[in-house]
Enzyme design. Structure first.
Site, PDB file in Angstrom:
ATOM      1  N   SER A  17       2.909   7.022   5.202  1.00  0.00           N
ATOM      2  CA  SER A  17       4.116   6.270   4.911  1.00  0.00           C
ATOM      3  C   SER A  17       5.162   7.167   4.236  1.00  0.00           C
ATOM      4  O   SER A  17       5.546   8.191   4.793  1.00  0.00           O
ATOM      5  CB  SER A  17       3.747   5.041   4.065  1.00  0.00           C
ATOM      6  OG  SER A  17       4.821   4.158   3.927  1.00  0.00           O
TER       7      SER A  17
ATOM      8  N   HIS B 153       4.959   4.970   9.845  1.00  0.00           N
ATOM      9  CA  HIS B 153       5.158   3.588  10.293  1.00  0.00           C
ATOM     10  C   HIS B 153       6.514   3.099   9.800  1.00  0.00           C
ATOM     11  O   HIS B 153       7.174   3.755   8.999  1.00  0.00           O
ATOM     12  CB  HIS B 153       4.031   2.665   9.825  1.00  0.00           C
ATOM     13  CG  HIS B 153       3.927   2.500   8.333  1.00  0.00           C
ATOM     14  ND1 HIS B 153       2.976   1.716   7.738  1.00  0.00           N
ATOM     15  CD2 HIS B 153       4.653   3.017   7.297  1.00  0.00           C
ATOM     16  CE1 HIS B 153       3.112   1.754   6.420  1.00  0.00           C
ATOM     17  NE2 HIS B 153       4.124   2.524   6.139  1.00  0.00           N
TER      18      HIS B 153
END
Length: 199
Positions: A98, A123
């Site tokens: 992330s 993501h």
């Protein structure tokens, strides 16, 4: 409770004890470990600015092992990395997921590394909101704006097309170090310190 090892050094004035992270900071090494949140981000930003004031020409090494965290906290670290004069090399050990992967990609081009068993994950941002419909709509627009900004940052640092970045970030996308290199998040997979700078 986390125990942080101490390092004792002999100086002309006697012994001096440092916690291990403070000692490594003297070597211009910064650790990003665990979830990225505001207090941790403030400490990282302060370390970057301090090292710039110590020597604006000398490289800073950032070691990353993080599952990600708060986007705005991570962006404060990202912006500071881009703002300061010293080059910042990045190295993933363990995981950079992330926001951790964004910071890994944000290192100086040619100086972004990962160890062979590292895991990198990209993501789209996530969030949960409740309240009045109008407030939910405001937050939805904000998260879409943040998504667009994060996509632009990955495009800048990976050299990939926007459509490719968007497609790859649609869901949790886990990568081995070699795949992260192919995607452009890192420049090299290294097994030994001696491998840095060797092609």
């Amino acid at each position: 409770m986390t125990l942080v090892p101490m390092v004792v050094e002999q100086t002309s004035r006697g012994e001096r004890a440092y916690d291990i992270y403070s000692r490594l900071l003297k070597e211009r090494i910064i650790f990003i470990t665990g979830p990225i949140e505001d207090q941790m981000a403030s400490l990282i930003v302060a370390q970057l600015i301090f090292l710039e004031s110590e020597n604006p020409e000398k490289e800073i090494c950032m070691y990353i092992n993080s599952p990600g965290g708060v986007v705005t906290a991570g962006l404060s670290i990202y912006d500071t990395m881009q703002y300061i004069k010293p080059k910042v090399s990045t190295l993933c050990l363990g995981q950079a997921a992330s926001m951790g992967s964004l910071l890994l990609a944000a290192g100086e081009p040619g100086m972004r590394y990962a160890l062979p068993n590292s895991r990198i994950m990209i993501h789209q941002p996530s969030g949960g909101f409740q309240g009045q419909a109008t407030d939910i709509e405001i937050h939805a627009k904000e998260i879409l704006d943040i998504k667009g900004r994060l996509n632009d940052i990955y495009v800048k640092h990976t050299g990939r097309d926007l459509s490719e970045v968007v497609a790859n970030m649609e869901r949790d996308n886990f990568m081995r170090a070699e795949k992260a290199k192919d995607f452009g998040i890192i420049d090299k997979v290294i097994e030994k310190r001696l491998d840095i700078g060797v092609e």
